[in-house]
Write an enzyme that holds these catalytic residues in place. Sequence first.
Site, PDB file in Angstrom:
ATOM      1  N   SER A 289       0.850  -1.187   0.000  1.00 16.00           N
ATOM      2  CA  SER A 289       0.000   0.000   0.000  1.00 16.00           C
ATOM      3  C   SER A 289       0.885   1.235   0.000  1.00 16.00           C
ATOM      4  CB  SER A 289      -0.884  -0.009   1.246  1.00 16.00           C
ATOM      5  OG  SER A 289      -1.305   1.305   1.542  1.00 16.00           O
ATOM      6  N   LYS A 295       1.035  -3.282   4.845  1.00 17.50           N
ATOM      7  CA  LYS A 295       0.161  -4.061   3.956  1.00 17.50           C
ATOM      8  C   LYS A 295       0.926  -4.916   2.949  1.00 17.50           C
ATOM      9  CE  LYS A 295      -3.837  -3.918   3.534  1.00 17.50           C
ATOM     10  NZ  LYS A 295      -4.709  -2.924   2.927  1.00 17.50           N
TER      11      LYS A 295
END
Length: 475
Positions: A289, A295
Site C-alpha cells: 500500500s 500491507k
Amino acid sequence: MSAAPKEKEKTSDKLWGGRFDRAPDEVFYQFQRSFSFDRRLLPFELAVDRVWAGALVSAGILSIEEMRDTLTALDKIAERAANEPAWLDASPAEDVHHFVETALVEYLGPLGFKLHTGRSRNELVATDFRMFVKQSVRETRAALTRLIGALVTQAERVLGIPMPGMTHMQHAQPILFSHFLLAHAEAFFRDTERLAAAAATADACPMGSGALAGCALDVDRGAIARELGFARPTANSLDAASDRDFALDYLYALSVIATHLSRLAEDFVLFASQEFGFIVLPDEFSTGSSLMPQKKNPDAWELLRGKTGRVTASLHTLLTTLKGLPSSYQRDLQEDKEPVFAAHDQAVAMLTIAAGAVAATRPNEARMRAAASDPALLATEAAHYLVRRGAPFRQAHEITGQIVREAERTGTSFAALPLETLQKFSPLFAADFYDALKLESALAGPDVQGGTAPARVREAVAAANLRLAALEQKS
Ligand code: ARG
C-alpha cells in the site's frame, strides 16, 4: 457511361467493386474493416491458400507452374508479414482475405486474382477461425496443465497439514489442506475435457462450401480437410457458413476455467487475510500500500477474480451476436473474432499467473492446525460415536446438538464437558468418548475413495501425477 472513371477506380481495389457505381463512404469503409484484428488469422489464411492452390490445379484452374508461383508468393507474404509488421499496419486492406489477395497481385500481377476462384470469404473466415480455435485450445491446455502441476506439487509438499473444511463459510469438518488443493486441481482437470470438446467441434473444414451452396469446381473436400489438419469436412455448406458453435464451445470452456480461477482466487484471498492467516502470500505476486506500510495485498488473486468477468462476458457477447441471426453468412458474424481473441489471451495470462502464485504460496501450518483443532469441527465425530454405540443417527444428531448448546451456555466446548454432564443427555456416553474426539481420528474417518483420510489423499496425489503426465504428453 454515367459513372465517372475516377469514381469507378476507387472501387476496383476492393474484392467486390464491379457492380458499384460509387466508392464507399470513407467513414463507413473504415467502420466495416476488420483487418486490425483479423490479421491475427493470417497464418491460417496462408495455410488455407496453399492447399487451395493445389485444389485449383486438380480442378484445372491453375497450371502447375502457376501454382508454384502462387506458393512462392504466399511464402514471401508470410515472411514479409513476420519480419515487417509495419507492412500490415500501413495496409488499407478491408480484411485479412483482401490483404492476401492484394499482396498476391503485388507479387504476381493478374495471376494473383486467380486464387480466389471457386471460393468465398465466408468459408475462408470460418476455416481460419476454426484453425485458430484448434491452436488456441492447445495453448490453453498447456497453461492449464502448468497450473494443475503447481496445485498437485503443492498438495504433495504440504501433505499432512489439517485445516477446517467449511460449508456456508462455517466450520464443518476437518480436512487436509492437500485435499483442498486437489479439489481445485480436479476442477481444472475437468476443464481439459471441455477444451477437448471445443477442439472436436472445431475440427471440421468448411472449405468447398462456397458462399453457402457449395463449390462449383471439382474439388476433393476430404483431401483439403486432411491437408489442413482437420478430422473431416463440414457436412452442410449452408450450416458451414452460419456455424459458430465451435467458438461458443471454446468461450464456454474458457468461461468455466475463469470461474474456477475466480473460486480459487476467492479462497486464497480469504486464507491470506489476518482473520484466517492460513497461507503466506508470496512477495512476487503481491503488492503493498502507498499509505499503510504493513500491507501486503493479494493483488494477483484479486485481479484473477476481477478479470473473470471479461472472459464470461465474451461468451455473452457472442451469444448475443448469434441470437436472432438467420441461416447462412451475415456480416454480424464479423463480430465473432474479437471476443474469442480477447478471452483466449486473458485466460492464458490468468492461468499463467495463477500457476506462479500457487507455486510460490507457503502454508501457515500452525494457524491451520489451530483452526482445525476447534472442537466444533468434531461434532459429527461425536454423533458418529453415539451411532457406534447403538443410537439412531437422527437421535445422535439431536443429543450432540444439545451438548453443543449446553457447552455454549456454560462458556466451554462440548469436548470439555465432564462425563457426568454428558450422561445427563445420554447414557451412551462413556470415558472413551474423549478419545473419539481426536482431530487425527476425524481426519482418518472418511477413508473412502475421494475422501480426506491421509492415506486416500496420498493416493489421490499419486493418481493426479499420473493424469498430469498424460496431459503433459499431449501438450
Ligand atoms: N471480414 C469478414 C468477417 O470477418 C469476412 C467475410 C466477409 N464475407 C462477406 N460476405 N462480406 O466475417
